[in-house]
Design an enzyme around this catalytic site. Structure first.
Site, PDB file in Angstrom:
ATOM      1  CE1 TYR A  76      -4.188  -1.832   0.797  1.00  0.00           C
ATOM      2  CE2 TYR A  76      -2.609  -3.313   1.827  1.00  0.00           C
ATOM      3  CZ  TYR A  76      -3.880  -3.066   1.319  1.00  0.00           C
ATOM      4  OH  TYR A  76      -4.820  -4.060   1.339  1.00  0.00           O
ATOM      5  CB  SER A  77       1.024   4.240  -2.153  1.00  0.00           C
ATOM      6  OG  SER A  77       1.404   3.587  -3.347  1.00  0.00           O
ATOM      7  CD  GLU A 110       4.406   2.477  -5.938  1.00  0.00           C
ATOM      8  OE1 GLU A 110       5.576   2.138  -5.671  1.00  0.00           O
ATOM      9  OE2 GLU A 110       3.705   3.165  -5.173  1.00  0.00           O
ATOM     10  CE1 TYR A 112      -4.487   0.201  -6.916  1.00  0.00           C
ATOM     11  CE2 TYR A 112      -2.482   1.518  -6.854  1.00  0.00           C
ATOM     12  CZ  TYR A 112      -3.848   1.419  -6.720  1.00  0.00           C
ATOM     13  OH  TYR A 112      -4.581   2.528  -6.381  1.00  0.00           O
ATOM     14  CB  CYS A 141       0.163   6.427  -8.084  1.00  0.00           C
ATOM     15  SG  CYS A 141       0.104   5.189  -6.765  1.00  0.00           S
TER      16      CYS A 141
END
Length: 614
Positions: A390-391, A612, A614, A572
């Site tokens: 988790y960022s 980044e 996901y 992101c």
């Protein structure tokens, strides 16, 4: 009368003195010495990156209520005793300053001077008291019962107790105990999902009335909740305060201490109004405002203090960035401080902001991620669940600016089954649901911090930053923006460039941290830009839904010019965002006569391209 009113003072002084004896031995980390501000800015999923934000922390922060803080681990007993000491001291001041004013008035003059609002409350309280008396309940029992009722509470019971002819030395403690009796079970019962649904409308009203209580450090929360409960106005009180504290994720110990202080303060104020009229009430109210206001005054002073105790030397040097301090086989155990839903009722799914205490033992830099290992084992092979990244959604100093906490922005992952026509619990996201369901004090196993690709290059303070996010991909940018514009860091003092944020979500209710962005926009209008892409509320130039790439295309020339001049661009969020964005950028590059692949290769070579997903 003076002797009567001062009786509880000596008891409170004794409690405070005893409590202090237990809390003076451990050495304290001085906040003022290091210029630390205790303020706090109170306020999504994937397989590998189950959400785009976060951080987890261990043992609960001991944010001393007088503005200091301790980096040592403090036992629950010490924390409870220190909380008791602070409560006692506050009430001592309130009682001491109120007693002389009350003693100056005779009972007859006081009754005649009672304000109209009190008369109305007394009349209602009398009716309720007489109803309970009809069952043969003793007066003290009646007094305790009506103090516990959410409609009357202590503020209505104190005048009734005096009307019954009971001395104030008996009325006040009975009313306090009666008012507090249902609060403790209420805070724990609210954790039950069925009860929360049943009380939905009431909780919504409570959240609106108490929304401001969650802003700031634990000290500010404590003071604001005590004032909210203590000042006898419509819509305030222990019941509403307790529900508000629960909804805002306040630690139970802090909430109970603050509510107790507020209840006693309300008792002093109502006693003063009933016995000494408007003047006595104003005197009691003034001292309550002075005591609680101290936290906010000190908080304002703290805002000008520097956050520089976690900086490299020089501050932009990235050679000391912490990486993988804790690994899967030996994870760190953090403790949840608060979990709060941060989206509106019409948002597509639930997103939570989770603050975790790491006690300063798991430092990180903006742009890094924490790994979270959910409890339990996998059904398919019985092995422990794997790590989800988790960022981190806060700067290295944390939301409370002590360097002891980290925040995550997590969207609860659910799966809608068309056959069941409901969410299928068997297919829900293991880690995201675990995090969104956490309560203050829950433990979280963590790894990391991980990653360097999303770090801010701070050596050149003229650098422009373009930040592109979908959903919880906003997490790292919250850390960036707080560091550059909210905190008093060396980076903020030096920064002269422009930070430009693009956020794509479904609708207005799904916007994340909008209040924070608007505040930064107002304070730094020439350095911070903000653009939203609301796919279900806006249309692009072709008449279709407005996605993040469509909003970027509106400023394509400006974005390309900034990148040509050395700006850094960050992406992101869900990985599905990138194909549309790259297709848009390639189309713009073609129109400009640029070789897109070569242009992109140049950005990557210069380390201007940060992704980044996901």
């Amino acid at each position: 009368m003076t002797r009567v009113l001062l009786t509880p003072v000596f008891i409170l002084l004794a409690i405070g003195g005893i409590a202090d004896c237990f809390t003076t031995s451990p050495p304290q980390f001085s906040a003022s010495k290091y210029g630390i501000s205790p303020k706090q800015s109170f306020l999504l999923p994937s397989s590998r990156h189950v959400g785009a934000s976060g951080r987890v922390l261990p043992a609960m922060v001991v944010d001393n209520i007088d503005g200091g803080m301790s980096r040592q681990k403090v036992s629950k007993r010490q924390f409870a005793v220190k909380t008791l000491a602070r409560t006692a001291k506050t009430l001592v001041l309130l009682s001491l300053y109120t007693a002389p004013a009350l003693a100056a008035f005779k009972k007859k003059a006081a009754v005649e001077a009672t304000v109209e609002a009190t008369v109305e409350t007394l009349h209602t309280g009398q009716k309720v008291a007489n109803y309970f008396r009809s069952f043969g309940i003793p007066d003290l029992g009646v007094l305790a019962l009506i103090s516990a009722l959410p409609v009357v509470e202590l503020r209505g019971a104190v005048p009734v107790g005096l009307w019954m002819g009971i001395p104030i030395t008996t009325v006040l403690p009975v009313c306090v105990m009666g008012n507090m009796a249902p609060i403790i079970p209420l805070l724990f019962l609210l954790r039950n999902d069925s009860l929360k649904k049943l009380m939905g409308p009431i909780l919504k009203r409570a959240e609106k009335k108490s929304s401001s209580l969650g802003v700031g450090s634990l000290s500010k929360q404590w003071a604001s909740l005590a004032a909210f409960v203590g000042i006898p106005l419509p819509g305030t009180g222990a019941w509403t305060g307790a529900m508000g504290a629960f909804l805002l994720g306040m630690p139970t110990a802090v909430a109970l201490s603050s509510i107790f202080t507020g209840v006693v303060a309300a008792g002093c104020i109502m006693s003063a109004i009933t016995l000494a009229g408007r003047t006595g009430g104003l005197a009691a109210l003034a001292i309550l405002a002075a005591v609680t206001g101290k936290e906010f005054i000190s908080g304002e002073k703290g805002e000008i203090s520097k956050q520089d105790f976690l900086e490299a030397d020089p501050y932009w040097d990235q050679s000391t960035v912490p990486v993988n301090t804790y690994k899967n086989k030996a994870p760190f155990t953090g403790k949840v401080i608060s979990t709060k839903r941060i989206v509106g009722p019409k948002a597509t799914g639930e997103t939570c902001h989770i603050i975790i205490n790491h006690n300063g033992d798991m430092p990180y830099w903006e742009g890094q991620s924490y790994g979270v290992i959910p409890p339990g084992n996998r059904e398919k092979d019985g092995k422990p669940h794997s790590v989800r990244l988790y960022s981190i959604a806060s700067s290295r100093y944390g939301d409370d600016m002590t360097g002891n906490t980290g925040s995550l922005c997590v969207r609860r992952a659910t799966y809608w089954c068309p056959e069941l026509k409901a969410d299928d619990p068997a297919k829900k996201g293991i880690c995201s649901n675990f995090l969104c369901d956490t309560q203050p004090g829950d433990e979280v196993k963590m790894t990391g911090p991980a990653g360097k690709v999303m770090l801010l290059p701070e050596e050149d303070p003229q650098t422009d930053y373009i930040m592109v996010a979908t959903g919880t991909g906003i997490a790292p940018y919250r850390g960036f923006i707080r560091r550059l514009f909210v905190e008093n860091t060396p980076a903020a003092n030096a920064y002269k460039g422009e930070a430009w944020l693009f956020l794509g979500v479904a609708n207005s209710d799904a916007l994340l941290y909008d209040d924070e962005w608007q505040s930064v926009k107002q304070s730094h209008p020439t350095q911070f830009r903000l653009d939203y892409a609301l796919s279900r509320e806006q249309n692009n130039k072709k008449g279709g839904k407005m996605y993040i790439q469509d909003k970027m295309e509106e400023y394509a020339d400006e974005i390309f010019n900034k990148l040509d001049k050395g700006a850094h661009i960050y992406f992101c969020g869900l990985k599905g965002m990138m194909p549309g964005i790259q297709e848009m950028l390639q189309g713009v590059a073609d129109k400009k006569g640029l070789d897109y692949e070569e242009w992109l290769k140049g950005l990557k070579k210069n380390k201007q391209w940060h992704v980044e997903v996901y």
